[in-house]
Write an enzyme that holds these catalytic residues in place. Sequence first.
Site, PDB file in Angstrom:
ATOM      1  N   ASP A 220      33.671  44.567  22.431  1.00 56.49           N
ATOM      2  CA  ASP A 220      33.501  45.966  22.017  1.00 56.49           C
ATOM      3  C   ASP A 220      33.988  46.949  23.070  1.00 56.49           C
ATOM      4  O   ASP A 220      33.969  48.157  22.857  1.00 56.49           O
ATOM      5  CB  ASP A 220      32.024  46.236  21.685  1.00 56.49           C
ATOM      6  CG  ASP A 220      31.104  45.939  22.867  1.00 56.49           C
ATOM      7  OD1 ASP A 220      31.610  45.607  23.959  1.00 56.49           O
ATOM      8  OD2 ASP A 220      29.871  46.039  22.698  1.00 56.49           O
TER       9      ASP A 220
ATOM     10  N   ASP B  42      34.664  42.550  40.699  1.00 54.88           N
ATOM     11  CA  ASP B  42      33.972  42.093  39.495  1.00 54.88           C
ATOM     12  C   ASP B  42      32.628  41.430  39.787  1.00 54.88           C
ATOM     13  O   ASP B  42      32.524  40.218  39.948  1.00 54.88           O
ATOM     14  CB  ASP B  42      34.866  41.150  38.663  1.00 54.88           C
ATOM     15  CG  ASP B  42      35.732  41.959  37.704  1.00 54.88           C
ATOM     16  OD1 ASP B  42      35.711  43.195  37.801  1.00 54.88           O
ATOM     17  OD2 ASP B  42      36.425  41.361  36.863  1.00 54.88           O
TER      18      ASP B  42
ATOM     19  N   GLY C 162      39.757  44.651  29.155  1.00 56.27           N
ATOM     20  CA  GLY C 162      39.233  44.719  27.798  1.00 56.27           C
ATOM     21  C   GLY C 162      38.110  45.724  27.665  1.00 56.27           C
ATOM     22  O   GLY C 162      37.721  46.097  26.565  1.00 56.27           O
ATOM     23  N   ARG C 163      37.558  46.128  28.789  1.00 53.79           N
ATOM     24  CA  ARG C 163      36.485  47.142  28.721  1.00 53.79           C
ATOM     25  C   ARG C 163      36.590  48.071  29.921  1.00 53.79           C
ATOM     26  O   ARG C 163      35.575  48.477  30.487  1.00 53.79           O
ATOM     27  CB  ARG C 163      35.116  46.466  28.705  1.00 53.79           C
ATOM     28  CG  ARG C 163      34.932  45.550  29.863  1.00 53.79           C
ATOM     29  CD  ARG C 163      33.515  45.212  30.149  1.00 53.79           C
ATOM     30  NE  ARG C 163      33.542  44.052  31.039  1.00 53.79           N
ATOM     31  CZ  ARG C 163      32.484  43.445  31.460  1.00 53.79           C
ATOM     32  NH1 ARG C 163      31.322  43.858  31.090  1.00 53.79           N
ATOM     33  NH2 ARG C 163      32.596  42.406  32.263  1.00 53.79           N
TER      34      ARG C 163
ATOM     35  N   ASP D 158      41.314  35.823  37.648  1.00 57.00           N
ATOM     36  CA  ASP D 158      41.378  37.221  37.200  1.00 57.00           C
ATOM     37  C   ASP D 158      40.355  38.093  37.920  1.00 57.00           C
ATOM     38  O   ASP D 158      40.374  39.316  37.779  1.00 57.00           O
ATOM     39  CB  ASP D 158      41.179  37.315  35.677  1.00 57.00           C
ATOM     40  CG  ASP D 158      39.916  36.598  35.211  1.00 57.00           C
ATOM     41  OD1 ASP D 158      39.799  35.392  35.475  1.00 57.00           O
ATOM     42  OD2 ASP D 158      39.049  37.230  34.603  1.00 57.00           O
TER      43      ASP D 158
ATOM     44  N   LYS E  24      34.600  51.670  33.700  1.00 58.54           N
ATOM     45  CA  LYS E  24      34.308  50.328  33.187  1.00 58.54           C
ATOM     46  C   LYS E  24      33.222  50.447  32.119  1.00 58.54           C
ATOM     47  O   LYS E  24      32.132  50.958  32.407  1.00 58.54           O
ATOM     48  CB  LYS E  24      33.839  49.434  34.352  1.00 58.54           C
ATOM     49  CG  LYS E  24      33.663  47.977  33.998  1.00 58.54           C
ATOM     50  CD  LYS E  24      33.431  47.143  35.257  1.00 58.54           C
ATOM     51  CE  LYS E  24      33.132  45.700  34.918  1.00 58.54           C
ATOM     52  NZ  LYS E  24      32.805  44.912  36.119  1.00 58.54           N
TER      53      LYS E  24
ATOM     54  N   GLY F 113      43.275  40.814  30.570  1.00 60.90           N
ATOM     55  CA  GLY F 113      43.544  42.248  30.686  1.00 60.90           C
ATOM     56  C   GLY F 113      42.270  43.062  30.652  1.00 60.90           C
ATOM     57  O   GLY F 113      41.192  42.539  30.370  1.00 60.90           O
TER      58      GLY F 113
HETATM   59  P1  AMP Z   1      34.845  39.566  33.312  1.00 62.23           P
HETATM   60  O1  AMP Z   1      33.712  38.776  32.810  1.00 62.23           O
HETATM   61  O2  AMP Z   1      34.452  40.992  33.616  1.00 62.23           O
HETATM   62  O3  AMP Z   1      35.593  38.968  34.422  1.00 62.23           O
HETATM   63  O4  AMP Z   1      35.838  39.704  32.064  1.00 62.23           O
HETATM   64  C1  AMP Z   1      36.677  38.673  31.591  1.00 62.23           C
HETATM   65  C2  AMP Z   1      37.562  39.235  30.513  1.00 62.23           C
HETATM   66  O5  AMP Z   1      36.792  39.582  29.371  1.00 62.23           O
HETATM   67  C3  AMP Z   1      38.316  40.497  30.883  1.00 62.23           C
HETATM   68  O6  AMP Z   1      39.562  40.468  30.252  1.00 62.23           O
HETATM   69  C4  AMP Z   1      37.442  41.579  30.319  1.00 62.23           C
HETATM   70  O7  AMP Z   1      38.136  42.785  30.094  1.00 62.23           O
HETATM   71  C5  AMP Z   1      36.960  40.956  29.031  1.00 62.23           C
HETATM   72  N1  AMP Z   1      35.689  41.523  28.582  1.00 62.23           N
HETATM   73  C6  AMP Z   1      34.488  41.339  29.136  1.00 62.23           C
HETATM   74  N2  AMP Z   1      33.538  42.015  28.466  1.00 62.23           N
HETATM   75  C7  AMP Z   1      34.153  42.657  27.446  1.00 62.23           C
HETATM   76  C8  AMP Z   1      33.730  43.513  26.390  1.00 62.23           C
HETATM   77  N3  AMP Z   1      32.446  43.874  26.242  1.00 62.23           N
HETATM   78  N4  AMP Z   1      34.657  43.986  25.546  1.00 62.23           N
HETATM   79  C9  AMP Z   1      35.942  43.642  25.676  1.00 62.23           C
HETATM   80  N5  AMP Z   1      36.422  42.837  26.636  1.00 62.23           N
HETATM   81  C10 AMP Z   1      35.543  42.344  27.529  1.00 62.23           C
HETATM   82 MG    MG Z   2      36.806  40.188  35.434  1.00 62.31          MG
END
Ligand code: AMP
Ligand code: MG
Length: 471
Positions: free
Chosen positions: A119, A256, A86-87, A246, A107, A84
């Site tokens: 975070d 992404d 997360g940021r 994802d 983002k 989901g």
């Molecule tokens: P990504 O690396 O952008 O594909 O992210 C993979 C997952 O990790 C997704 O669910 C993001 O929302 C979560 N995520 C990545 N970085 C953070 C962060 N700094 N804080 C919270 N969730 C994160």
């Molecule tokens: Mg992602």
Amino acid sequence: MPFENTYTQLPDICYSRVIAARVPRPRLLAWNQPLAEELGLVDLGGDAEQLAQWFSGNTPLPGSEPIALAYAGHQFGNFVPQLGDGRAVLLGEVRAGDGRRYDIQLKGSGPTPYSRQGDGKAALGPVLREYLVSEAMHRLGIPTTRALAMVATGERVYREQPLPGAVLTRVAASHIRIGTFEYLAARNDKTALQALVELAIERHYPAVSEAERPVVGLFREVVRAQARLVAQWMSVGFIHGVMNTDNVAISGQTLDYGPCAFMDAFDYHQVFSSIDRMGRYAYGRQPQIQHWNLARLAEALLPLGDPPEVFEEALGEFPSLFEEAFRTAMGHKLGLAVVRKEDEALINAWLQLLQDEQRDFTLSFRQLAERLEGEGEPLFGEFESGWRKRVLDQGLDAATVRRNMDAVNPLYIPRNHLVERAIEAAMAGDLSVFQELEEVLQNPFVEQPGKAELARPPSPEEMVIQTFCGT
Ligand code: AMP
Ligand code: MG
């Protein structure tokens, strides 16, 4: 702001309402005025301070209904049932000049119910990288999410060290991912799954709603879009780096930008991402991986009742669709107006030559084109004569073929060492390196006076061999 919010019409399981975190000192670092105009957001421009407040999440944009989207995903081959946003928060959708709806997403704007241990924030480096690379991809003619704004938060985020924080405003055809379907399938929520399918069809592939099997119709369109997309990536030497399900948008846009990179010297096995130790997402593996990801999408759609055989049949088209798209793109890059199946031998010989001699992927096409008018160095040995015969047999003169080639072979790409240089300068408070690069990348096919430095490959000392996702 003329927001529409169709995503909140989906069942509650699909998203969570959130409030963006407040940040101490938002400062506008970049604003994409041409994109703002395409989106019909002309009235927003102008006041940098107000834009910084809105696009850091500090002041809610009037009409926005901030939500975080739920999704799951296969990460490096393993199913993770709960990921989901997360940021990130989706502020809402706007209808652009082209009549389509686009997501406006922040983002790096703070934690959401999907943040797990994270975070919810982003560091300036990855934000700047995504801004530069996604906009460059767009100018290269490759479907991609885009960047509307980059705002420094005035806050430190803690990774391996304290780093300046930033928020990116991302614009996407939608943020529906393969993992969004997987999330609902894993919970066996057929009602929500059906609603998501309908939303996806209406938004991205409306013609499919008339099909006998709309769910399979949607799947087939995603297969086609992804086959084309991966072929386009590879035609510019792009390596996505984290092709987890994802990170695969069903719109067919590149989504992404983490540890992504453009390769300098051609290498089929090239990997940059620090987290990809097995080379799962290497340059040359991207088609197989996307085929595998699409099988995960088919599985997630199976609960809606169409027989597995029809999905299998649609999935089975992927390899030939990819090969055709790749052959066509490469053929055009080599100066062929009409690309035939037999041209594969020529294309393979060319790629083998680049691989064996570790030639710069991007510049080699421009150097080959120069040879048509007797310019440049005779770099390409025996290949050159066979190729020259083929392109000139088309009934086109050398100058025309060269022009056609230069129109599809970029001179400027966001090379890793240039992106790193822009990040380092920005972290030290100097945005001029970013701005110069961003401007040059707006016209990647046209030689720009005084910008030779931004076209050349890195020297051995400048070479960046690893990229980081920065999460
Ligand atoms: P990504 O690396 O952008 O594909 O992210 C993979 C997952 O990790 C997704 O669910 C993001 O929302 C979560 N995520 C990545 N970085 C953070 C962060 N700094 N804080 C919270 N969730 C994160
Ligand atoms: Mg992602």
